[in-house]
Design a protein around this motif. Structure first.
Motif, PDB file in Angstrom:
ATOM      1  N   PRO A 286       8.343  -0.497   3.474  1.00  0.00           N
ATOM      2  CA  PRO A 286       7.448  -1.504   2.739  1.00  0.00           C
ATOM      3  C   PRO A 286       6.113  -1.239   3.588  1.00  0.00           C
ATOM      4  N   VAL A 287       5.106  -1.269   3.078  1.00  0.00           N
ATOM      5  CA  VAL A 287       3.654  -1.300   3.571  1.00  0.00           C
ATOM      6  C   VAL A 287       2.944  -2.650   3.748  1.00  0.00           C
ATOM      7  N   VAL A 288       2.840  -2.914   4.805  1.00  0.00           N
ATOM      8  CA  VAL A 288       2.207  -4.542   4.938  1.00  0.00           C
ATOM      9  C   VAL A 288       0.743  -4.059   5.117  1.00  0.00           C
ATOM     10  N   ALA A 289       0.129  -3.967   3.950  1.00  0.00           N
ATOM     11  CA  ALA A 289      -1.328  -3.662   3.828  1.00  0.00           C
ATOM     12  C   ALA A 289      -2.226  -4.965   4.118  1.00  0.00           C
ATOM     13  N   VAL A 290      -1.799  -6.085   4.174  1.00  0.00           N
ATOM     14  CA  VAL A 290      -2.880  -7.143   4.434  1.00  0.00           C
ATOM     15  C   VAL A 290      -1.937  -8.014   5.120  1.00  0.00           C
TER      16      VAL A 290
ATOM     17  N   ASP B  64     -16.115  -3.456  -4.978  1.00  0.00           N
ATOM     18  CA  ASP B  64     -15.147  -2.786  -4.075  1.00  0.00           C
ATOM     19  C   ASP B  64     -15.703  -1.401  -3.950  1.00  0.00           C
ATOM     20  N   GLU B  65     -16.523  -1.334  -2.879  1.00  0.00           N
ATOM     21  CA  GLU B  65     -16.925   0.047  -2.582  1.00  0.00           C
ATOM     22  C   GLU B  65     -17.441   0.606  -3.939  1.00  0.00           C
ATOM     23  N   PRO B  66     -18.302  -0.194  -4.595  1.00  0.00           N
ATOM     24  CA  PRO B  66     -18.694   0.616  -5.837  1.00  0.00           C
ATOM     25  C   PRO B  66     -19.538   1.730  -5.831  1.00  0.00           C
TER      26      PRO B  66
ATOM     27  N   PHE C 139     -15.552  -1.866  -9.743  1.00  0.00           N
ATOM     28  CA  PHE C 139     -14.540  -0.830  -9.126  1.00  0.00           C
ATOM     29  C   PHE C 139     -15.080   0.261  -8.210  1.00  0.00           C
ATOM     30  N   GLN C 140     -14.125   0.761  -7.450  1.00  0.00           N
ATOM     31  CA  GLN C 140     -14.763   1.800  -6.645  1.00  0.00           C
ATOM     32  C   GLN C 140     -14.695   3.112  -7.419  1.00  0.00           C
ATOM     33  N   ASP C 141     -13.842   3.126  -8.519  1.00  0.00           N
ATOM     34  CA  ASP C 141     -13.864   4.794  -9.176  1.00  0.00           C
ATOM     35  C   ASP C 141     -14.777   4.674 -10.508  1.00  0.00           C
TER      36      ASP C 141
ATOM     37  N   GLY D  51     -14.505  -1.767   6.827  1.00  0.00           N
ATOM     38  CA  GLY D  51     -13.592  -1.221   7.687  1.00  0.00           C
ATOM     39  C   GLY D  51     -12.958   0.150   7.195  1.00  0.00           C
ATOM     40  N   GLU D  52     -12.317   0.868   7.798  1.00  0.00           N
ATOM     41  CA  GLU D  52     -11.918   2.378   7.304  1.00  0.00           C
ATOM     42  C   GLU D  52     -11.058   2.334   6.344  1.00  0.00           C
ATOM     43  N   SER D  53     -10.968   3.462   5.949  1.00  0.00           N
ATOM     44  CA  SER D  53     -10.259   3.718   4.939  1.00  0.00           C
ATOM     45  C   SER D  53      -8.588   3.509   5.083  1.00  0.00           C
ATOM     46  N   GLY D  54      -7.937   2.677   4.132  1.00  0.00           N
ATOM     47  CA  GLY D  54      -6.911   2.142   4.339  1.00  0.00           C
ATOM     48  C   GLY D  54      -6.691   0.783   5.140  1.00  0.00           C
ATOM     49  N   SER D  55      -7.603   0.374   5.516  1.00  0.00           N
ATOM     50  CA  SER D  55      -7.746  -0.762   6.221  1.00  0.00           C
ATOM     51  C   SER D  55      -7.366  -1.980   5.331  1.00  0.00           C
ATOM     52  N   GLY D  56      -7.099  -1.834   4.026  1.00  0.00           N
ATOM     53  CA  GLY D  56      -6.847  -3.024   3.244  1.00  0.00           C
ATOM     54  C   GLY D  56      -7.706  -3.821   2.479  1.00  0.00           C
ATOM     55  N   LYS D  57      -8.947  -3.258   2.443  1.00  0.00           N
ATOM     56  CA  LYS D  57     -10.060  -3.707   1.658  1.00  0.00           C
ATOM     57  C   LYS D  57      -9.814  -4.008   0.250  1.00  0.00           C
ATOM     58  N   SER D  58      -9.371  -2.908  -0.151  1.00  0.00           N
ATOM     59  CA  SER D  58      -9.047  -3.025  -1.901  1.00  0.00           C
ATOM     60  C   SER D  58      -8.129  -4.019  -2.320  1.00  0.00           C
ATOM     61  N   THR D  59      -7.153  -3.885  -1.113  1.00  0.00           N
ATOM     62  CA  THR D  59      -5.974  -4.983  -1.444  1.00  0.00           C
ATOM     63  C   THR D  59      -6.533  -6.425  -1.318  1.00  0.00           C
ATOM     64  N   VAL D  60      -7.227  -6.665  -0.453  1.00  0.00           N
ATOM     65  CA  VAL D  60      -7.859  -8.092  -0.487  1.00  0.00           C
ATOM     66  C   VAL D  60      -8.572  -8.167  -1.571  1.00  0.00           C
TER      67      VAL D  60
ATOM     68  N   VAL E  22       2.333  -7.096   0.931  1.00  0.00           N
ATOM     69  CA  VAL E  22       3.353  -6.299   1.239  1.00  0.00           C
ATOM     70  C   VAL E  22       3.627  -5.299  -0.022  1.00  0.00           C
ATOM     71  N   TYR E  23       3.286  -4.124   0.096  1.00  0.00           N
ATOM     72  CA  TYR E  23       3.646  -3.275  -1.135  1.00  0.00           C
ATOM     73  C   TYR E  23       5.364  -2.844  -0.841  1.00  0.00           C
ATOM     74  N   PRO E  24       5.868  -2.968  -1.912  1.00  0.00           N
ATOM     75  CA  PRO E  24       7.296  -2.523  -1.861  1.00  0.00           C
ATOM     76  C   PRO E  24       7.452  -1.092  -1.678  1.00  0.00           C
TER      77      PRO E  24
HETATM   78  N1  LIG Z   1       0.156   0.507  -4.754  1.00  0.00           N
HETATM   79  C1  LIG Z   1       0.241   0.671  -3.394  1.00  0.00           C
HETATM   80  N2  LIG Z   1       1.758   1.005  -3.052  1.00  0.00           N
HETATM   81  C2  LIG Z   1       1.874   1.408  -1.941  1.00  0.00           C
HETATM   82  N3  LIG Z   1       1.146   1.151  -0.774  1.00  0.00           N
HETATM   83  C3  LIG Z   1      -0.404   1.123  -1.074  1.00  0.00           C
HETATM   84  C4  LIG Z   1      -0.611   0.788  -2.402  1.00  0.00           C
HETATM   85  N4  LIG Z   1      -2.052   0.490  -2.691  1.00  0.00           N
HETATM   86  C5  LIG Z   1      -2.401   0.557  -1.308  1.00  0.00           C
HETATM   87  N5  LIG Z   1      -1.505   0.809  -0.366  1.00  0.00           N
HETATM   88  C6  LIG Z   1      -1.455   1.152   1.000  1.00  0.00           C
HETATM   89  O1  LIG Z   1      -2.020  -0.212   1.516  1.00  0.00           O
HETATM   90  C7  LIG Z   1      -2.852  -0.131   2.780  1.00  0.00           C
HETATM   91  C8  LIG Z   1      -4.302  -0.623   2.105  1.00  0.00           C
HETATM   92  O2  LIG Z   1      -4.792   0.278   1.198  1.00  0.00           O
HETATM   93  P1  LIG Z   1      -6.277  -0.270   0.516  1.00  0.00           P
HETATM   94  O3  LIG Z   1      -6.158   0.341  -0.591  1.00  0.00           O
HETATM   95  O4  LIG Z   1      -6.189  -1.699   0.433  1.00  0.00           O
HETATM   96  O5  LIG Z   1      -7.077   0.369   1.447  1.00  0.00           O
HETATM   97  P2  LIG Z   1      -8.851   0.212   1.674  1.00  0.00           P
HETATM   98  O6  LIG Z   1      -9.627  -0.326   2.724  1.00  0.00           O
HETATM   99  O7  LIG Z   1      -9.411   0.031   0.243  1.00  0.00           O
HETATM  100  O8  LIG Z   1      -9.004   1.937   1.410  1.00  0.00           O
HETATM  101  P3  LIG Z   1     -10.286   2.939   0.935  1.00  0.00           P
HETATM  102  O9  LIG Z   1     -11.577   2.651   1.769  1.00  0.00           O
HETATM  103  O10 LIG Z   1      -9.722   4.193   1.245  1.00  0.00           O
HETATM  104  O11 LIG Z   1     -10.255   2.389  -0.408  1.00  0.00           O
HETATM  105  C9  LIG Z   1      -2.927   1.658   2.747  1.00  0.00           C
HETATM  106  O12 LIG Z   1      -2.081   1.941   3.841  1.00  0.00           O
HETATM  107  C10 LIG Z   1      -2.614   2.073   1.331  1.00  0.00           C
HETATM  108  O13 LIG Z   1      -1.808   3.469   1.770  1.00  0.00           O
END
Ligand SMILES: Nc1ncnc2c1ncn2[C@@H]1O[C@H](COP(=O)(O)OP(=O)(O)OP(=O)(O)O)[C@@H](O)[C@H]1O
Ligand SMILES: [Mg+2]
Lengths: 293, 283
Positions: A49-53, A202-204, A120-122, A70-79, A43-45
């Motif tokens: 709060p955003v429950v990312a995963v 991560d989406e290199p 990393f992605q970038d 998964g699509e953009s924002g689905s939480g892949k990078s967070t995992v 959970v991002y504070p």
């Molecule tokens: N540092 C952060 N603070 C708050 N929310 C965040 C933060 N990083 C990511 N999020 C949110 O968490 C969710 C998952 O983000 P994440 O980066 O894991 O997605 P992703 O699958 O990697 O997307 P992408 O394909 O665009 O890279 C998104 O809704 C994003 O807005």
């Protein structure tokens, strides 16, 4: 572009042996479980709060290539970051090589825990702009030497550059003189030079054009297979992941909605979201890129 | 070959400096640096010995005239460059080191350390610069070195802020994460991944600061909080000139000296400012 696809197919064909090895080892009950993620929640504070995963559990075996789509924002990078220890999970457990993984803080990570590396992605910030790429790759070699002192003959920096398709003399250049794809290959060389047991990618390649994507993915997959490094390959592009992964996880809104061997997910998806993902790929064999659903 | 080399050197100079204004400013600044370095050879007479009649107007022997006790004023202005410019450089250098170290620690370690340091920085920045420097200089006692210390108290926070903001973003960058995954220590990461990436912006900031430092230090001397007679220092020379206001050359030449140094370095700094990251420019 079709060359690149063929490259990846070759790699996959080569990898099948190791895949079978793994299955037979599994059959023998050999402990080749490398990573196990249980009920991961991040959970991002913030307000709110955003429950990312949430409720993410999966396992990864030695030498396996696991695709995470998964699509953009689905939480892949967070995992990915949670597994690498770059962020602390809200709850859940990450067990790597039999040990619970501690998030990285200010203290340095002990050398025996450096078996997880990440690309990393970038590409713009993946390398230190002020250091020659050769010395950045040699950082990786240094880690390998520290973690596996008995490891025999190691490749030189020059050989690593050649392995990722650059020339030996490129080590004297600074990152700014390389393209995005080349930088990702250098970052891959640095990560793999540490001889990790798990490489998280991560989406290199998502910022690169389609043929470069396939090339970088192919190189990464081939090199990982050569040293039996497991690969957690993250992408929003199922059509590329399908070419290199043994198994695929599909994420949607922070949860895993589908998982299974690549062929099964590709030919017989169970989840509605996966079906939509598949139907949005133009041709079954093409390298189509998903519209963000 | 030589020509090609010269052209590539010219190209390496930031484009903003390669303008007429930039070239003039750099020429003036470099001239002053040369004068400061070679001051003993360039001043025709001893700047502190009383060799002439007092209050001579500028003439062919005493280019800038003489002062109340018959010292050659040209020699005093030239020798003054050494004091004013070297002290300014010393001040800028010290502020840069102190401020950057503080900013590095705040940005890198974050949390309460950052909180405390940044509150302190804000506190220092909220005082009017000259007044705070005056108070400190008065408390330390009037001397050249104490005036530098007093100026340091007001000059470090800019560098702390600048460095902190850069470190905050560098800390998040992927190559730092990669270094952590490879088991590098915080010290090694700071030394190899963070600091080298902050240096160029810090140096630009420093060049921006030389003019201000000169003004601040000569201001303190003007107020009697820095150099003391007979030391030839521009600020104190102007202050002294006030006693004999009708002797125009006594105020004019050190005034022009301060003016040209401050303006030249400020122009260079302003032109270089465009080279900084947008985020840094706001500071
Ligand atoms: N540092 C952060 N603070 C708050 N929310 C965040 C933060 N990083 C990511 N999020 C949110 O968490 C969710 C998952 O983000 P994440 O980066 O894991 O997605 P992703 O699958 O990697 O997307 P992408 O394909 O665009 O890279 C998104 O809704 C994003 O807005
Ligand atoms: Mg991502």
């Amino acid at each position: 572009m079709s060359d690149a696809v063929a490259d990846i197919r070759d790699v996959r064909a080569g990898k099948h042996h190791s895949g079978q090895d793994r299955e037979s080892r599994l059959g023998n009950g050999a402990g080749s479980l490398l990573l196990s993620v249980r009920d991961l929640k991040v959970v991002y504070p913030g307000r709110p709060p955003v429950v990312a995963v949430d409720q993410v559990s999966f396992e990864l075996f030695e030498g396996e290539v696991l695709g995470l789509v998964g699509e953009s924002g689905s939480g892949k990078s967070t995992v990915a970051k949670a597994v690498a220890g770059l962020l602390a999970p809200t709850s859940g457990e990450i067990i790597f090589d039999g040990n619970s993984m501690k998030p990285l803080g200010m203290a340095k990570r002990p050398v025996e825990r450096t078996g997880i590396q990440m690309v990393f992605q970038d590409p713009t910030t993946s390398l230190n702009p002020r250091r020659r790429v050769g010395s950045q790759i040699s950082d990786g070699l240094e880690v390998a030497a520290a973690r596996k002192p008995e490891g025999g003959n190691r490749l030189s920096v020059e050989k690593w550059l050649e392995r990722v398709g650059l020339s030996a003399s490129d080590g004297n250049r600074f990152p700014r003189s390389f393209s995005g794809g080349q930088r990702q290959r250098i970052a891959t060389a640095r990560a793999l030079a540490t001889e990790p047991s798990l490489l998280i990618a991560d989406e290199p390649i998502s910022s690169l054009d389609a043929s470069t994507q396939a090339r970088v993915a192919g190189i990464m997959c081939k090199l990982a297979a050569e040293q039996n490094t497991a690969l957690l390959f993250i992408s929003h592009d199922l059509s590329i992941v399908r070419l290199i992964a043994d198994r695929i996880l599909v994420m949607y809104h922070g949860e895993i909605v589908e998982s299974g061997p690549t062929q099964q997910v590709w030919n017989d998806p169970q989840d509605g979201y996966t079906k939509r993902l598949l139907s949005s790929i133009p041709t079954p064999d093409g390298l189509g890129i998903l519209p963000s659903a | 070959m030589g020509g090609k080399r010269r052209r590539s050197l010219w190209k390496r100079i930031p484009a903003q400096i390669r303008t007429p204004l930039g070239v003039i400013a750099v020429t003036v600044a470099l001239t002053w640096l040369v004068v400061a370095i070679f001051a003993p050879y360039l001043s025709p007479y001893d700047p502190v010995s009383q060799e002439f009649a007092p209050y001579l107007e500028p003439n062919s022997v005493n280019f800038f005239g003489t002062d109340d006790i018959g010292r050659d004023y040209f020699s005093r202005v030239v020798s003054g460059s050494r004091i004013s410019i070297s002290l300014s450089l010393l001040l800028v250098f010290m502020s840069m080191i102190v401020g950057s170290l503080i900013g590095l620690v705040a940005g890198f370690f974050g949390g309460w350390i950052d909180e405390v340091i940044m509150r302190l920085t804000d506190l220092f920045m909220s005082f009017p610069t000259v007044i705070l420097a005056m108070i400190v200089a008065a408390a330390l006692g009037a001397s050249l070195f104490n005036s530098v210390l007093a100026a340091l108290v007001v000059s470090w926070p800019v560098y702390a802020r600048l460095t902190r903001s850069m470190v905050l973003s560098l800390r998040q960058s992927n190559f730092v994460s990669a270094a952590r995954l490879m088991g590098h220590s915080s010290g090694r990461i700071m030394l190899r991944d963070i600091v080298p990436n902050t240096i160029s912006s810090t140096l630009i900031m420093a060049s921006l600061d030389i003019g201000t430092a000169t003004l601040l230090l000569s201001g303190l001397s003007f107020l009697g909080l820095g150099a003391k007679p007979p030391t030839p220092e521009w600020g104190s020379m102007i202050s002294y000139a006030l006693h004999s206001f009708d002797k125009w050359w006594l105020g004019l030449f050190p005034g022009l000296a301060i003016f040209s140094v401050v303006v030249a370095f400020n122009i260079i700094g302003d032109l270089l400012r465009d080279q900084l990251d947008p985020e840094v420019q706001r500071l």
